[in-house]
Design a protein around this motif. Structure first.
Motif, short mmCIF file in Angstrom:
data_model
loop_
_atom_site.label_atom_id
_atom_site.label_comp_id
_atom_site.label_asym_id
_atom_site.label_seq_id
_atom_site.Cartn_x
_atom_site.Cartn_y
_atom_site.Cartn_z
N ASP A 1 0.84 -1.20 0.00
CA ASP A 1 0.00 0.00 0.00
C ASP A 1 0.88 1.25 0.00
O ASP A 1 1.97 1.27 0.56
N GLY A 2 0.39 2.29 -0.64
CA GLY A 2 1.05 3.58 -0.59
C GLY A 2 2.00 3.88 -1.74
O GLY A 2 2.61 4.94 -1.74
N ILE A 3 2.14 2.98 -2.71
CA ILE A 3 3.04 3.29 -3.82
C ILE A 3 2.29 3.43 -5.14
O ILE A 3 2.87 3.31 -6.21
N ASP A 4 1.02 3.75 -5.06
CA ASP A 4 0.21 3.90 -6.26
C ASP A 4 0.76 4.98 -7.19
O ASP A 4 0.77 4.82 -8.42
N ARG A 5 1.26 6.08 -6.64
CA ARG A 5 1.77 7.17 -7.47
C ARG A 5 3.02 6.73 -8.24
O ARG A 5 3.22 7.12 -9.39
#
Length: 88
Positions: free
Chosen positions: A10-14
């Motif tokens: 989670d948290g590396i979508d960008r």
């Protein structure tokens, strides 16, 4: 990219979005299916790849000014000196 998105924490979508937008293969949805299309890379390997430079024992950085800037900073005693401080 969809496989990477499934495995990614989670948290590396960008970051994944960046690589999806700038990579050679871009994912698109066509007729409800995820497809990949080959597109020219925004930044071709000749710009960022240091493989040949490494083989030829050349500098492997694309920032040749870094050493000069660091030395200048130490010479004048400040990272962003004014013109007056430089002339002193």
């Amino acid at each position: 990219m969809s496989f990477l998105r499934e495995l990614a924490p989670d948290g590396i979508d960008r970051i994944l979005d960046y690589f999806d937008a700038n990579g050679v293969f871009r994912s698109v949805v066509m007729d409800g299916r995820l497809c990949f299309r080959h597109t020219p890379a925004r930044f071709p390997p000749e710009v960022w790849n240091m493989h040949e430079a490494t083989k030829l024992s050349e500098a492997r950085t694309n920032n040749a000014c870094e050493s000069w800037n660091n030395g200048f900073k130490h010479l004048v005693g400040h990272a962003n000196p004014s013109l007056w401080n430089v002339t002193k």
